[in-house]
Design an enzyme around this catalytic site. Sequence first.
Site, PDB file in Angstrom:
ATOM      1  N   HIS A   7      12.770   2.275   2.226  1.00 15.45           N
ATOM      2  CA  HIS A   7      11.701   2.251   1.324  1.00 15.45           C
ATOM      3  C   HIS A   7      10.378   3.334   1.889  1.00 15.45           C
ATOM      4  CE1 HIS A   7       8.905   1.123  -1.570  1.00 15.45           C
ATOM      5  NE2 HIS A   7       8.976   0.126  -1.826  1.00 15.45           N
TER       6      HIS A   7
ATOM      7  N   ARG B 269       4.089  -3.408  -7.680  1.00 16.08           N
ATOM      8  CA  ARG B 269       3.115  -2.178  -7.010  1.00 16.08           C
ATOM      9  C   ARG B 269       4.057  -1.018  -7.080  1.00 16.08           C
ATOM     10  NH1 ARG B 269       1.719  -6.908  -5.381  1.00 16.08           N
ATOM     11  NH2 ARG B 269       3.935  -7.303  -5.464  1.00 16.08           N
TER      12      ARG B 269
HETATM   13  C1  NCD Z   1       8.861  -4.742  -0.927  1.00 15.97           C
HETATM   14  C2  NCD Z   1      10.220  -4.115  -1.551  1.00 15.97           C
HETATM   15  O1  NCD Z   1      10.532  -3.963  -2.840  1.00 15.97           O
HETATM   16  O2  NCD Z   1      11.093  -4.045  -0.518  1.00 15.97           O
HETATM   17  N1  NCD Z   1       7.837  -4.366  -2.062  1.00 15.97           N
HETATM   18  C3  NCD Z   1       7.237  -3.303  -2.494  1.00 15.97           C
HETATM   19  O3  NCD Z   1       7.733  -2.233  -2.652  1.00 15.97           O
HETATM   20  N2  NCD Z   1       5.813  -3.289  -2.067  1.00 15.97           N
HETATM   21  C4  NCD Z   1       9.076  -5.866  -0.341  1.00 15.97           C
HETATM   22  C5  NCD Z   1       9.781  -6.801  -0.838  1.00 15.97           C
HETATM   23  O4  NCD Z   1      10.423  -7.074  -2.108  1.00 15.97           O
HETATM   24  O5  NCD Z   1       9.684  -8.141  -0.277  1.00 15.97           O
END
Ligand code: NCD
Length: 305
Positions: free
Chosen positions: A132, A54
């Site tokens: 993030h 994503r």
């Molecule tokens: C998350 C991440 O990479 O931290 N994914 C994301 O970016 N939507 C959550 C995860 O990996 O569990």
Amino acid sequence: MLKGRHYIEPLDLSKEEMEGLFGRASEIISKPDEFRDLCRGKILATLFFEPSTRTRLSFEAAMLRLGGSCLGFAEPGSSSASKGESLADTIRTVACYADAIVMRNPKEGAALLASRYSEVPVINAGDGGHHHPTQTLTDLLTIRQLRGEIGHMCIGFCGDLKFGRTVHSLVDTLARYEGIKMVFISPRELSIPDYLSTGPIARNQVEVHFTDSLEKVIGDLDILYMTRVQRERFFNEEEYIRLKDSYILNKEKMLLAKKDMTILHPLPRVNEIDLEVDEDPRAAYFKQAKFGMYVRMALLSSIIA
Ligand code: NCD
């Protein structure tokens, strides 16, 4: 003004700047044609040293929908990092080719380091178990669009609160909104890091509760933020196996929840939400993935155009 700025930690943006992005994202949703040339002639580099679906694809889709172009790698094995090149040298080089860099890296602090060597804006797409920030923009836009406001709600964070960087960024940011109650649902081994409890939570006097039972608290929640146990951050596979199925949200547990509770999940899901829950109108995680693209269009157009 966000033009030319790095985005490394969620609070690099003020509440007002975030509100501006959410406003722009909802304009993009209603009038996408007005934004389709905003990044024409600009190039975005996406450097992913860790797997992603994503985040990388929504950034690339966002740039393409703004009329810009993308280059980069999804696999560090195909870059000179695999020959031993330092991150600093990779970034200095890519900054010669692109107008902005989106980077995901397994090391905490890697995005901050990259920003020190980059002539162009760096956006953190995840640095190890740390932050993030653009997932937080995604989560907040989803809450705003689906519930009308950010604030005055009880949010439960369930699963791996220790290593889950999306949780860290969202807690850090939500703590500055009014009327937020947070419920942390995890096994003791995966509880939220102290720096969040003693930092933003204490500073903003947020009401918090800790429990290891989802059933006991699900009825109090307006939002349930489910997370995956972060296998790649464990030192020990046995420990992962012991903890991986600590929580599984299913139809039975949903019977205990409020009729208008919203279920969020940054995805990918492994086992923690039963497929039968997807039909429930309260499940918002695929809508959330779509809002992620719109808020990244808002961010990129503000930083680059
Ligand atoms: C998350 C991440 O990479 O931290 N994914 C994301 O970016 N939507 C959550 C995860 O990996 O569990």
